[in-house]
Scaffold this motif. Structure first.
Motif, mmCIF file in Angstrom:
data_model
loop_
_atom_site.group_PDB
_atom_site.id
_atom_site.type_symbol
_atom_site.label_atom_id
_atom_site.label_comp_id
_atom_site.label_asym_id
_atom_site.label_seq_id
_atom_site.Cartn_x
_atom_site.Cartn_y
_atom_site.Cartn_z
ATOM 1 N N ASP A 33 -40.761 -35.517 -6.225
ATOM 2 C CA ASP A 33 -41.210 -36.791 -5.667
ATOM 3 C C ASP A 33 -41.640 -37.793 -6.739
ATOM 4 O O ASP A 33 -42.094 -38.892 -6.429
ATOM 5 C CB ASP A 33 -42.332 -36.582 -4.652
ATOM 6 C CG ASP A 33 -43.619 -36.046 -5.278
ATOM 7 O OD1 ASP A 33 -43.700 -35.880 -6.515
ATOM 8 O OD2 ASP A 33 -44.571 -35.802 -4.519
ATOM 9 N N GLY A 34 -41.507 -37.418 -8.021
ATOM 10 C CA GLY A 34 -41.872 -38.301 -9.124
ATOM 11 C C GLY A 34 -43.310 -38.173 -9.584
ATOM 12 O O GLY A 34 -43.702 -38.788 -10.573
ATOM 13 N N SER A 35 -44.108 -37.374 -8.895
ATOM 14 C CA SER A 35 -45.490 -37.144 -9.330
ATOM 15 C C SER A 35 -45.498 -36.049 -10.392
ATOM 16 O O SER A 35 -44.493 -35.371 -10.617
ATOM 17 C CB SER A 35 -46.373 -36.750 -8.150
ATOM 18 O OG SER A 35 -45.990 -35.496 -7.623
ATOM 19 N N PHE A 36 -46.652 -35.872 -11.022
ATOM 20 C CA PHE A 36 -46.785 -34.871 -12.078
ATOM 21 C C PHE A 36 -47.838 -33.849 -11.698
ATOM 22 O O PHE A 36 -48.782 -34.140 -10.975
ATOM 23 C CB PHE A 36 -47.182 -35.538 -13.404
ATOM 24 C CG PHE A 36 -46.082 -36.340 -14.017
ATOM 25 C CD1 PHE A 36 -45.191 -35.758 -14.890
ATOM 26 C CD2 PHE A 36 -45.945 -37.687 -13.707
ATOM 27 C CE1 PHE A 36 -44.164 -36.507 -15.455
ATOM 28 C CE2 PHE A 36 -44.927 -38.441 -14.265
ATOM 29 C CZ PHE A 36 -44.029 -37.850 -15.141
ATOM 30 N N ILE A 37 -47.674 -32.650 -12.216
ATOM 31 C CA ILE A 37 -48.631 -31.563 -12.039
ATOM 32 C C ILE A 37 -48.935 -30.977 -13.413
ATOM 33 O O ILE A 37 -48.051 -30.895 -14.270
ATOM 34 C CB ILE A 37 -48.074 -30.479 -11.079
ATOM 35 C CG1 ILE A 37 -49.098 -29.386 -10.828
ATOM 36 C CG2 ILE A 37 -46.764 -29.921 -11.582
ATOM 37 C CD1 ILE A 37 -48.677 -28.383 -9.748
ATOM 38 N N SER A 38 -50.179 -30.602 -13.623
ATOM 39 C CA SER A 38 -50.599 -29.898 -14.842
ATOM 40 C C SER A 38 -51.086 -28.521 -14.422
ATOM 41 O O SER A 38 -51.590 -28.354 -13.306
ATOM 42 C CB SER A 38 -51.752 -30.637 -15.527
ATOM 43 O OG SER A 38 -51.355 -31.892 -15.989
ATOM 44 N N ALA A 39 -50.966 -27.546 -15.324
ATOM 45 C CA ALA A 39 -51.375 -26.187 -14.964
ATOM 46 C C ALA A 39 -51.651 -25.349 -16.209
ATOM 47 O O ALA A 39 -51.190 -25.666 -17.307
ATOM 48 C CB ALA A 39 -50.295 -25.518 -14.118
ATOM 49 N N PHE A 40 -52.395 -24.279 -15.990
ATOM 50 C CA PHE A 40 -52.566 -23.226 -16.991
ATOM 51 C C PHE A 40 -53.053 -21.978 -16.281
ATOM 52 O O PHE A 40 -53.451 -22.016 -15.120
ATOM 53 C CB PHE A 40 -53.512 -23.651 -18.138
ATOM 54 C CG PHE A 40 -54.975 -23.699 -17.802
ATOM 55 C CD1 PHE A 40 -55.834 -22.720 -18.254
ATOM 56 C CD2 PHE A 40 -55.501 -24.755 -17.067
ATOM 57 C CE1 PHE A 40 -57.197 -22.778 -17.974
ATOM 58 C CE2 PHE A 40 -56.855 -24.828 -16.792
ATOM 59 C CZ PHE A 40 -57.708 -23.834 -17.238
#
Length: 153
Positions: free
Chosen positions: A46-53
């Motif tokens: 959808d063009g959004s971003f996600i960050s993770a660890f």
């Protein structure tokens, strides 16, 4: 092959090609985030971003829950990921960051941050978001980024 051999040399946004984070990117060249994280991100359909660890023992406090400073460091990193399109080619600094701790995070959990740019104009970008641990909310955050000119000395 270790992750270190799966990323390219140098500084900047680098694609991970192997392991748990294959298909995600990682910012190489921020010494503090490299010690605190590593933190990964990717653009969603959808063009959004996600960050993770992935939460590790070294991220925990004396009570065995994720240290609040670790969660805020992650949120600080995530506001720049969330605001990537609004930032364009600009560099930025965190002007303001607040967080509300909602629940503890534990070793082994997948920690993710999602959010949105609330307003972007001129040199200021406003971001809000949520950090989850295995899908459960653990931190709500608001951040303001100030675009700056120039390069690192």
């Amino acid at each position: 092959m270790s992750e270190a051999s799966a990323v390219s040399e140098g500084s900047g946004l680098t694609l991970i090609t192997e392991g748990e984070w294959a298909g995600w990117s990682r910012w190489i060249g921020d010494p503090f985030e490299e010690r605190a994280g590593p933190f990964y991100d990717k653009e969603l359909e959808d063009g959004s971003f996600i960050s993770a660890f992935r939460a590790e023992e070294r991220h925990m406090n004396g009570a065995g829950f994720m240290h609040g400073g670790c969660l805020m460091t992650f949120a600080d990193s995530a506001i720049f990921t969330i605001a990537r399109k609004a930032m364009g080619d600009s560099r930025g600094v965190t002007l303001h960051l607040t967080g509300d701790f909602l629940d503890p995070a534990r070793v082994g959990q997948l920690i993710e941050a999602r959010g949105e740019v609330v307003r972007a104009g001129g040199k200021t970008v406003f971001v809000q978001g949520i950090v989850t641990a295995d899908g459960q909310p653990v931190l709500r955050f608001d951040g303001i980024i100030r675009k700056v000119s120039g390069t690192r000395a």
